[in-house]
Design a protein around this motif. Structure first.
Motif: not given
Length: 87
Positions: A1-28
């Protein structure tokens, strides 16, 4: 029997380099009038889902559609002018 496991850490991990850039915020920020007009149109359409639209509802939807088109036109004209100046 195979277990389906979510990749919780990859989805909810805090990555400070993934914040929107100033250019992206200006576009929004530049697209915000179009976003707000779209939300207003959706709100007008949602209110008529569970009832027969009245003349007032029809006017509200027409007004919201015109507002979306005007915001799109303004954003397109701004983008074209900016592209021509930057070129």
């Amino acid at each position: 029997m195979k277990h389906i496991v979510t990749v919780h850490d990859a989805v909810t991990a805090f990555e400070p380099w993934r914040e929107p850039t100033a250019a992206e915020l200006d576009a929004i920020e530049q697209e915000m009038p179009l976003i707000e007009a779209g939300v207003e149109l959706l709100d007008a359409q949602i209110t008529t889902l569970d009832r027969t639209p009245t003349e007032l509802d029809a006017r509200r939807i027409r007004r919201a559609r015109r507002k979306v088109l005007a915001a799109r036109r303004a954003l397109t004209n701004t983008t074209v002018v900016t592209a021509e100046v930057g070129a």
